[in-house]
Design an enzyme around this catalytic site. Structure first.
Site, short mmCIF file in Angstrom:
data_model
loop_
_atom_site.label_atom_id
_atom_site.label_comp_id
_atom_site.label_asym_id
_atom_site.label_seq_id
_atom_site.Cartn_x
_atom_site.Cartn_y
_atom_site.Cartn_z
N THR B 76 0.94 -1.16 -0.33
CA THR B 76 -0.10 0.20 -0.04
C THR B 76 0.82 1.14 0.09
OG1 THR B 76 -1.77 -1.05 1.27
CG2 THR B 76 -1.73 1.13 1.38
N HIS B 206 4.58 -10.34 2.52
CA HIS B 206 3.54 -11.32 3.43
C HIS B 206 2.90 -12.21 2.52
CE1 HIS B 206 -0.61 -9.40 3.09
NE2 HIS B 206 0.18 -8.79 2.39
N CYS B 326 -22.26 -9.30 -0.17
CA CYS B 326 -22.86 -9.53 0.99
C CYS B 326 -21.51 -9.73 2.11
CB CYS B 326 -23.61 -10.83 1.18
SG CYS B 326 -24.97 -10.72 0.16
#
Lengths: 212, 388
Positions: B76, B206, B326
């Site tokens: 990020t 990671h 959902c």
């Protein structure tokens, strides 16, 4: 154990839902939601003609755990009740019976409750139990639009202030939305509005307007 | 159920390899000094040499020089530094136009959105039904004001690999900087910066059994990039903040431990699982049949919903991911499935399986058997698909 979003009761109903399936030749049925917008619930009723008691009730679900669990609990609650008694069942009661539902999942669970109400209404319309026909007004349309979901937030169009204006004249209903016509959900919302408003007895045409 | 977990969400994160932990431990407990200058005390010099060696290992895997690799806190941050850094360096000087794609992961997509709010123009390129970019559309999108093209090496959800060689060459020919988010490819799908003229590349630790909280950015020598997080002069004065030395050591070790043989093993599991899942009626592969990440499987099952599938699999001890609305925090359907022309229904029933080092070949049939049952069970209670 990690803190799961669903209560043990919800999970139990999700794992082993009650009253699932179809009733062949039902006395009434309803379909709420659509595959395009997400969840969908179908509900089937068998009603005793004399006592107006629900003798059998089944549901089918295309949805998430809270949708399936609410379908299961609401059918349990309605079974054996008269139509008038079943009409009084609220989403809050269903949610409490399930030990609570995550707030973000409200819309998926309301669908099952709406399904029950719509199936009862379907029975009443089919069996001439509706005494007087109420003419369609702006308020009637608004009430129905509360059952159309804004999939972006999982709340209905009225609550999320997407409805700009409603006009009703000579059987023509005009719904103006604060939503651009190229919005990712525009076609789905359009379709759902038509589905909810068109069946009104005195409506001949439904027009949905989007913003430029 | 946690004892017997079969973890198939290795594109979300991976289990740390014990050998990585072993390599990191001394830098928490013994050589815990910061990387001092060459005139510092010996513990600091030792730390400096260790991070230098880690940098050299990772740079070598990229075909880069050590001074072209900057350690960050993860992909990020790497993508933020790359995109906003180029915007700050060239926005006023050259132009305010950036090109990316609709199916990028959020660090790239949201960095582009932020720049849009600050007056930049962003072109979001479409992808085809397999998730591949149209190179002609890219050529047409480049204008004199374009300063940066940012296109991922592979997609986070559907695993589609982009033609990086051609994309990088187009950018080079047109004199535009090229950043790629290689979070999901590095180092399993090799990208040598000597052969692919990429200017900036985001990588992370990671997802290859390295530690969380460390990543890196390849910065080709001479690339205009402004530093915007102020602090010290670490990482060639491109990324302020004390270096996370144990994590950097762990990242390098994780890169060393990732071998082509292992990648080939993951590929076999991937192909076997795709074959098994497509035997389930009304199932559809998402992404490209061959040009895809070696460890990614993504399949949509019609008439059923992803969160329900995920919960049933969880109860049986399998961890997977879904693009269903959902399941997402925002209740929005996967922008990737919508981006490849899929509808909400396809996103709703999409399930992603990603393999890693600790998966055994038996996991493939185990999950395939269980998911076939789950789908059947959910379809039995679904109002859809009965007439078919």
């Amino acid at each position: 154990m990690p803190d799961f979003p669903y209560s043990e009761i919800v999970m139990e109903h999700f794992r082993h839902p009650h009253n699932v399936g179809r009733i062949e030749e039902p006395d009434a049925k309803s379909i709420e939601g659509s595959p395009a917008c997400g969840d969908m619930v179908a509900l089937y009723l068998k009603v005793d003609e004399k006592s107006h008691r629900i003798t059998d009730i089944k549901f089918e679900s295309y949805g998430c755990a809270s949708n399936i669990a609410t379908g299961s609990i609401i059918t349990e609650m309605a079974k054996g009740k008269t139509l008038e008694e079943a009409k009084a069942i609220t989403w809050r009661q269903a949610s409490e019976a399930l030990g609570g539902l995550p707030p973000i999942k409200t819309h998926c669970s309301i669908l099952a409750v709406d399904g029950l109400q719509a199936a009862i209404q379907n029975y009443e319309e089919r069996h001439g139990l509706i005494k007087e026909r109420v003419p369609t007004t702006v308020e009637v349309v608004r009430k129905r639009l509360k059952r159309v979901m804004n999939p972006l937030v999982g709340l209905d169009l009225v609550r999320t202030k997407l409805v700009k204006e409603i006009k009703v004249a000579d059987g023509i209903v005009n719904v103006a939305l604060k939503l651009p016509d190229n919005h990712q959900f525009a076609p789905n919302i359009h379709e759902e509005i038509i589905e909810k408003i068109e069946p009104l007895w005195d409506v001949t045409q439904v027009i949905v307007e989007f913003e430029e | 159920m946690f004892g017997e977990l079969i973890y198939l969400d290795n594109a979300a994160t991976t289990r740390l390899d014990e050998r990585v932990l072993e390599a990191m431990t001394p830098f928490f407990l013994k050589t815990y000094a910061i990387a001092t200058s060459q005139f510092g005390y010996s513990a600091g010099i030792e730390a400096r040499e260790a991070i230098g060696a880690a940098r050299a290992t990772i740079a070598k895997a990229l075909g880069a020089a050590p001074e072209e690799f900057v350690f960050t806190s993860g992909s990020t941050e790497s993508s933020n530094i790359a995109i906003k850094g180029v915007a700050l360096a060239l926005g006023e000087k050259k132009g305010k136009h950036i090109i990316t794609s609709r199916v990028e992961d959020f660090p790239v997509l949201h960095s582009a959105r932020t720049l849009e709010k600050q007056g930049f123009q962003v072109t979001y390129l479409d992808v085809d039904e397999f998730g591949r970019l149209d190179l002609d559309q890219l050529r047409d999108a480049i204008i004199p004001e374009t300063i940066l093209v940012s296109i991922q090496a592979a997609n986070q959800e559907i695993g589609t690999l982009q033609d990086l060689v051609s994309i990088a060459q187009i950018c080079k020919d047109r004199g535009v900087l090229f950043h790629t988010d290689a979070t999901h490819t590095f180092p399993r799908v090799p990208i040598e910066v000597q052969e692919v003229p990429v200017d900036l590349m985001t990588v992370t630790a990671h997802l290859i059994h390295g530690p969380k909280g460390v990543g890196g950015l390849y910065v080709r020598k001479g690339t205009p990039l402004n530093k915007w997080m102020d602090g010290g002069f670490q990482e060639f004065n491109l990324r302020a903040g004390e270096e996370n030395i144990p994590a950097a050591i762990g990242f390098a070790k994780a890169v060393e431990l990732t071998t082509p043989e292992e990648t080939a093993r993951l590929e076999q599991m991937r192909d076997r699982l795709i074959e098994r899942l497509l035997q389930i009626p009304h199932s559809q592969l998402n992404g490209h049949p061959t040009l895809r990440l070696p460890h990614n499987v993504n399949v949509s099952f019609r008439f059923v919903e992803g969160e329900s599938i995920l919960l049933h699999l969880d109860m049986k001890g399998f961890a997977v991911s879904t693009g269903s609305a959902c399941f997402s925090r925002s209740l929005e359907a996967s922008h990737v499935i919508l981006g490849i022309g899929g509808n909400h229904e396809r996103a709703h029933g999409s399930v992603r399986f990603t393999f890693g080092r600790y998966n055994k070949s038996g996991d493939v049939d185990a999950v395939a058997d269980v998911i076939a049952d789950v789908i059947e069970q959910l379809r039995a209670i679904s109002p859809l698909g009965k007439e078919l």
